[in-house]
Design an enzyme around this catalytic site. Structure first.
Site, PDB file in Angstrom:
ATOM      1  N   ARG A   1      50.654  34.967  36.646  1.00  0.00           N
ATOM      2  CA  ARG A   1      49.917  33.814  36.125  1.00  0.00           C
ATOM      3  C   ARG A   1      48.445  34.190  36.091  1.00  0.00           C
ATOM      4  O   ARG A   1      47.793  34.267  37.127  1.00  0.00           O
ATOM      5  CB  ARG A   1      50.149  32.627  37.075  1.00  0.00           C
ATOM      6  CG  ARG A   1      49.735  31.291  36.525  1.00  0.00           C
ATOM      7  CD  ARG A   1      49.700  30.249  37.645  1.00  0.00           C
ATOM      8  NE  ARG A   1      48.535  30.443  38.483  1.00  0.00           N
ATOM      9  CZ  ARG A   1      48.483  30.211  39.792  1.00  0.00           C
ATOM     10  NH1 ARG A   1      49.529  29.793  40.442  1.00  0.00           N
ATOM     11  NH2 ARG A   1      47.369  30.418  40.469  1.00  0.00           N
TER      12      ARG A   1
ATOM     13  N   HIS B   1      46.753  27.561  38.675  1.00  0.00           N
ATOM     14  CA  HIS B   1      48.036  26.840  38.666  1.00  0.00           C
ATOM     15  C   HIS B   1      47.996  25.705  37.636  1.00  0.00           C
ATOM     16  O   HIS B   1      48.887  25.560  36.816  1.00  0.00           O
ATOM     17  CB  HIS B   1      48.310  26.288  40.069  1.00  0.00           C
ATOM     18  CG  HIS B   1      49.484  25.380  40.131  1.00  0.00           C
ATOM     19  ND1 HIS B   1      50.777  25.817  39.943  1.00  0.00           N
ATOM     20  CD2 HIS B   1      49.568  24.032  40.330  1.00  0.00           C
ATOM     21  CE1 HIS B   1      51.605  24.790  40.030  1.00  0.00           C
ATOM     22  NE2 HIS B   1      50.893  23.698  40.263  1.00  0.00           N
TER      23      HIS B   1
ATOM     24  N   TYR C   1      42.208  31.914  46.702  1.00  0.00           N
ATOM     25  CA  TYR C   1      43.362  32.524  47.386  1.00  0.00           C
ATOM     26  C   TYR C   1      43.807  33.871  46.804  1.00  0.00           C
ATOM     27  O   TYR C   1      44.807  34.410  47.240  1.00  0.00           O
ATOM     28  CB  TYR C   1      44.547  31.547  47.421  1.00  0.00           C
ATOM     29  CG  TYR C   1      44.966  30.999  46.058  1.00  0.00           C
ATOM     30  CD1 TYR C   1      45.771  31.744  45.199  1.00  0.00           C
ATOM     31  CD2 TYR C   1      44.550  29.740  45.633  1.00  0.00           C
ATOM     32  CE1 TYR C   1      46.155  31.250  43.967  1.00  0.00           C
ATOM     33  CE2 TYR C   1      44.932  29.228  44.404  1.00  0.00           C
ATOM     34  CZ  TYR C   1      45.735  29.980  43.577  1.00  0.00           C
ATOM     35  OH  TYR C   1      46.108  29.495  42.351  1.00  0.00           O
TER      36      TYR C   1
END
Ligand SMILES: Cc1ncc(C[n+]2csc(CCOP(=O)(O)OP(=O)(O)O)c2C)c(N)n1
Length: 372
Positions: free
Chosen positions: A266, A270, A279
């Site tokens: 990805r 998100h 992160y």
């Protein structure tokens, strides 16, 4: 395309390195099991798949921008996952059903779902806006993994009616940890349901890396349910197309369910409310740019003497037109009456829903009264 029914063996030896037909450098490599499933594909057809990916990418980036500009409420981007989605979608027949989560924007574009309708959901003016039966695409599923149960239920029904259609369930790496997915695989396996479990392992479940969720590659989970699994490079559209054709063929010819793990990444957040820099390291993102699904097709076509410059220009023209339509549609969307949210919860009237509808009406009326 010739497909044998005997190719039920797992790509087990390859679980540690996903099966691939097109390397990141654009080199076509041979694969014992997958090759025959794309043997019919000529350069023009590969170029068409490339154009599909360009369209899907443009649709996604335009919707992302529209969200940033306040024209849509939320967007879960698919950037980086174009090959996984287009390759698998192009392996389906029109009569097959797809059950996705919230990130699968490719299939509706490829199946001609009215863009304005698709966007209504993301402008949050409607719970849903397209008729699933019109395009054989289930509603977006936010409950992680629940759509796998829907896909299996559909497949079992199709099997019962002997109507020769199959279903595919799209879900993420995080979803494989959900009970729903395990339950779906139990039913699919025991009933030999014509369904394909298509896991897009994009590296993260929001901020949780796949490594936190599984000590082994995800494809291995399927063997516990006695479901054959294929682990492919999800950024290689040829490998994805081949594996999905193989799995769909198994389903259609009575060989039951399959599990595909498409290893991808990805590239974006998100959703538009997420900040992935909290992160994950930028180096990791950069390393995946070289494995871009579109780039490798361009490189391969170029090496074969295909006029890639022209292809790029034509694809851009189509993508620009799609983006324009998307932007105009998103801006023009008007909210559906709020009361409509009570309409499609159950197929027949339901006392609790009617009570909620009455409460909502009284609440809305109190505002009107206050304003007058
Ligand atoms: C049952 C359930 N639990 C938790 C959530 C909150 N949630 C939304 S997205 C998400 C991560 C899903 O990750 P993955 O399955 O890998 O799919 P991806 O978003 O990467 O496509 C979670 C936990 C939810 N929507 N449903």
């Amino acid at each position: 395309m010739s497909i044998t029914t005997s190719t039920t063996e797992q790509l087990a030896d390859e679980f540690d390195s996903p099966a691939r037909l097109l390397t990141a450098e654009g080199v076509r490599v041979r694969h014992e099991i997958l090759d025959e499933h794309v043997a019919d594909l000529d350069l023009q057809q590969l170029a068409d798949l490339y154009t599909d990916m360009v369209l899907v990418r443009r649709f996604d980036t335009e919707a992302f921008s529209l969200t940033r500009q306040g024209e849509l409420a939320l967007w879960p981007p698919l950037l980086g996952q174009e090959a996984a989605q287009v390759g698998s979608a192009r392996a389906l027949e029109d009569r097959d059903w797809s059950f996705g989560s919230y990130r699968e924007h490719a299939l509706p574009i490829l199946r001609g779902v009215d863009i304005d309708r698709w966007l209504k959901v993301w402008k949050t003016t409607s719970n849903t806006a397209w008729d699933p039966h019109e395009h054989n695409i289930g509603l977006n599923q936010i409950i992680i993994g629940a759509q796998t149960l829907h896909a299996v239920g559909y497949a079992m029904g199709a099997q019962f009616k002997q109507d020769d259609s199959c279903s595919i369930a799209y879900f993420g790496d995080g979803a494989t940890t959900e009970g729903d997915v395990s339950e779906a695989m139990v039913f699919a396996s025991t009933y030999n349901a014509p369904v394909v479990f298509f896991c897009q392992n994009n590296g993260y479940a929001i901020s949780e890396p796949t490594s936190v969720q599984a000590k082994h590659v995800l494809a291995r989970r399927a063997s516990g349910f006695d479901i054959p699994a294929y682990r492919v490079d999800g950024n290689d559209i040829l490998a994805v197309l081949a594996a999905t054709r193989l799995a769909m063929h198994r389903a259609r010819t009575g060989h039951g369910p399959s599990f595909i793990e498409a290893v991808t990444y990805r590239m974006g957040p998100h959703t538009t409310t997420d900040d992935p820099s909290r992160y994950r390291e930028n180096d990791e993102v950069e390393s995946w740019k070289e494995r871009d699904p579109l780039l490798r097709v361009e490189r391969f076509l170029e090496s074969e003497g295909f006029n890639v410059e022209q292809l790029r220009a034509d694809a851009k023209t189509n993508a620009d037109a799609l983006a324009k339509q998307l932007r105009a549609g998103a801006i023009a969307i008007q909210p559906d009456p709020a009361e409509q949210m009570f309409d499609n919860v159950y197929s027949s009237p339901h006392a609790r829903i009617e009570r909620q509808r009455a409460e909502y009406k009284a609440f809305a009326a109190s505002y009107e009264k206050a304003a007058s």
